[in-house]
Design a protein around this motif. Structure first.
Motif, mmCIF file in Angstrom:
data_model
loop_
_atom_site.group_PDB
_atom_site.id
_atom_site.type_symbol
_atom_site.label_atom_id
_atom_site.label_comp_id
_atom_site.label_asym_id
_atom_site.label_seq_id
_atom_site.Cartn_x
_atom_site.Cartn_y
_atom_site.Cartn_z
ATOM 1 N N LEU A 61 4.899 8.512 53.207
ATOM 2 C CA LEU A 61 6.237 7.605 53.162
ATOM 3 C C LEU A 61 7.160 8.756 52.670
ATOM 4 O O LEU A 61 6.931 9.627 51.676
ATOM 5 N N GLU A 62 8.346 8.840 53.435
ATOM 6 C CA GLU A 62 9.374 9.789 53.124
ATOM 7 C C GLU A 62 10.728 9.536 53.196
ATOM 8 O O GLU A 62 11.364 8.832 54.101
ATOM 9 N N VAL A 63 11.443 10.108 52.254
ATOM 10 C CA VAL A 63 13.154 9.535 52.291
ATOM 11 C C VAL A 63 13.691 11.053 52.018
ATOM 12 O O VAL A 63 13.328 11.829 51.189
ATOM 13 N N GLY A 159 11.836 16.343 44.880
ATOM 14 C CA GLY A 159 13.019 17.312 44.077
ATOM 15 C C GLY A 159 12.508 18.545 44.017
ATOM 16 O O GLY A 159 11.461 18.827 44.476
ATOM 17 N N HIS A 160 13.304 19.401 43.602
ATOM 18 C CA HIS A 160 13.210 20.797 43.566
ATOM 19 C C HIS A 160 13.860 21.346 42.189
ATOM 20 O O HIS A 160 13.622 22.653 41.816
ATOM 21 N N ALA A 161 14.695 20.630 41.452
ATOM 22 C CA ALA A 161 15.325 20.993 40.192
ATOM 23 C C ALA A 161 15.750 20.142 39.520
ATOM 24 O O ALA A 161 16.110 19.182 39.574
ATOM 25 N N ALA A 162 15.579 20.266 37.877
ATOM 26 C CA ALA A 162 16.046 19.326 37.074
ATOM 27 C C ALA A 162 17.515 19.040 37.245
ATOM 28 O O ALA A 162 18.020 18.004 36.652
ATOM 29 N N ASN A 163 18.479 19.929 37.669
ATOM 30 C CA ASN A 163 19.931 19.707 37.793
ATOM 31 C C ASN A 163 20.489 19.645 39.074
ATOM 32 O O ASN A 163 21.616 19.783 39.486
ATOM 33 N N ALA A 164 19.324 19.338 39.996
ATOM 34 C CA ALA A 164 19.962 19.086 41.480
ATOM 35 C C ALA A 164 19.440 17.540 41.965
ATOM 36 O O ALA A 164 18.371 17.085 41.504
ATOM 37 N N GLN A 165 20.260 16.923 42.835
ATOM 38 C CA GLN A 165 19.946 15.634 43.247
ATOM 39 C C GLN A 165 18.738 15.847 44.337
ATOM 40 O O GLN A 165 18.616 17.010 44.967
ATOM 41 N N PRO A 166 17.726 15.176 44.550
ATOM 42 C CA PRO A 166 16.809 15.344 45.314
ATOM 43 C C PRO A 166 17.177 15.354 46.891
ATOM 44 O O PRO A 166 17.938 14.494 47.090
ATOM 45 N N GLN A 167 16.611 16.195 47.582
ATOM 46 C CA GLN A 167 16.833 16.146 49.010
ATOM 47 C C GLN A 167 15.496 15.465 49.906
ATOM 48 O O GLN A 167 15.758 15.311 50.916
ATOM 49 N N ARG A 168 14.416 15.531 49.278
ATOM 50 C CA ARG A 168 13.219 14.919 49.962
ATOM 51 C C ARG A 168 12.114 14.348 48.816
ATOM 52 O O ARG A 168 12.022 14.987 47.727
ATOM 53 N N VAL A 169 11.775 13.182 49.050
ATOM 54 C CA VAL A 169 10.654 12.681 48.206
ATOM 55 C C VAL A 169 9.577 12.100 49.125
ATOM 56 O O VAL A 169 9.926 11.555 50.144
ATOM 57 N N ARG A 170 8.462 12.300 48.939
ATOM 58 C CA ARG A 170 7.444 11.963 49.676
ATOM 59 C C ARG A 170 6.473 11.207 48.704
ATOM 60 O O ARG A 170 5.962 11.536 47.505
ATOM 61 N N ALA A 171 5.703 10.197 49.421
ATOM 62 C CA ALA A 171 4.414 9.396 48.626
ATOM 63 C C ALA A 171 3.291 9.610 49.573
ATOM 64 O O ALA A 171 3.572 9.268 50.940
#
Length: 309
Positions: A61-63, A159-171
């Protein structure tokens, strides 16, 4: 072999069955699967022989989103979108499906369990859709898995950084399909359950032969009688029953090249199956010692049995 848990990346049973086939020719092969069931008090319920197994299938699953600095949050966040979808997926339950093997397993257990479970088993064998029987049996993780196709989240990344909005998330959603269940029907069920077009649902690569497993070989008397004989010696009064395993094995790869392959071990485990694959995987010393003696006696009988299997 090394490849059973490595997908198609490692030289496992699929490679071994072909390179060259004659080096592993055998009248019988034994693999993992089957064993023995314990109740919550450690009492032996049944010696099991794997007569069928489930099919492994994993989905992603990806957003995705445009991202940006975390100080300027967007209304749509891929993590929260996927999280909501996973919460809905957590309510997905596939229907109970009785087949020859799980029916035989429950029939053998019904006189070995507590009265409430025995009543639920009897009701389920008459009506697989009985809501009270299903509610009772589904509290046991093994019974729930034997009765239906299952799908659960097993990995999540994003996600890729603590101070950035995620551009991709997968399960990763790992499913175990009852024999005869199509991956297309499971894809449709997952898509309907997450109920959000922003979440893409993708079926991953299936393990070799996962979708086209050859029929399991018959459980002949020449195979089963020695198992019953040794079980009667070591575990008097405990029934021997065929069962449908809740996971997949390498059996299909060997069966496909003409080697009858079965799962049996004499290793008894509880409802959690010893948390196999978990970081806290375990099995009792008693089970290991009993299983070793069980297999020693059984292999001697097979080896000395005239006329083959």
């Amino acid at each position: 072999t090394c490849g059973e848990d490595g997908g198609n990346l490692l030289n496992g049973a699929s490679w071994r069955a072909q390179n060259p086939r004659e080096l592993i020719d055998a009248e019988l092969a034994r693999s993992e699967g089957g064993g023995g069931d314990l109740d919550a008090q450690g009492r032996r319920l049944a010696v099991t022989v794997m007569a069928a197994e489930k099919i492994f299938a994993s989905y992603t699953l990806e957003v995705t989103g445009p991202g940006g600095h975390s100080s300027k949050p967007r209304r749509e966040n891929p993590i929260t979108i996927l999280g909501a979808g996973l919460a809905r997926l957590g309510k997905l339950t596939f229907p109970t499906r009785l087949n020859e093997n799980n029916r035989r397993y429950f029939a053998a257990l019904q006189n070995r369990v507590d009265p409430g479970t025995a009543r639920a088993i009897r009701d389920l064998l008459v009506n697989p859709d009985d809501p009270l029987a299903n509610a009772h049996l589904n509290h046991q993780v093994s019974y729930n898995a034997i009765l239906r196709t299952t799908c659960i989240p097993t990995l999540i990344e994003g996600g890729h950084a603590a101070n950035a909005q995620p551009q991709r998330v997968r399960a990763t959603i790992n499913c175990r399909l009852l024999p005869g269940t199509s991956t297309e029907s499971v894809t449709a069920a997952i898509t309907q359950a997450v109920a959000d077009p922003r979440i893409t649902v993708t079926l991953g690569a299936l393990p070799a032969a996962a979708g086209q497993r050859p029929p399991a070989p018959p459980l002949t008397a020449r195979l089963m009688d020695p198992i019953r004989e040794v079980a009667a010696q070591m575990f008097p009064g405990v029934p021997v029953t065929p069962m449908q395993e809740t996971f997949g094995t390498d059996n299909g790869r060997l069966i496909a090249v003409g080697i009858p392959t079965y799962g049996f071990s004499g290793l008894f485990r509880g409802d959690d199956a010893g948390n196999i694959h978990g970081l806290n995987e375990h099995i009792s010393v008693q089970s290991v010692m009993d299983g070793r003696e069980f297999m020693h006696r059984l292999i001697r009988i097979y080896a000395e049995q005239p006329g083959g299997l």
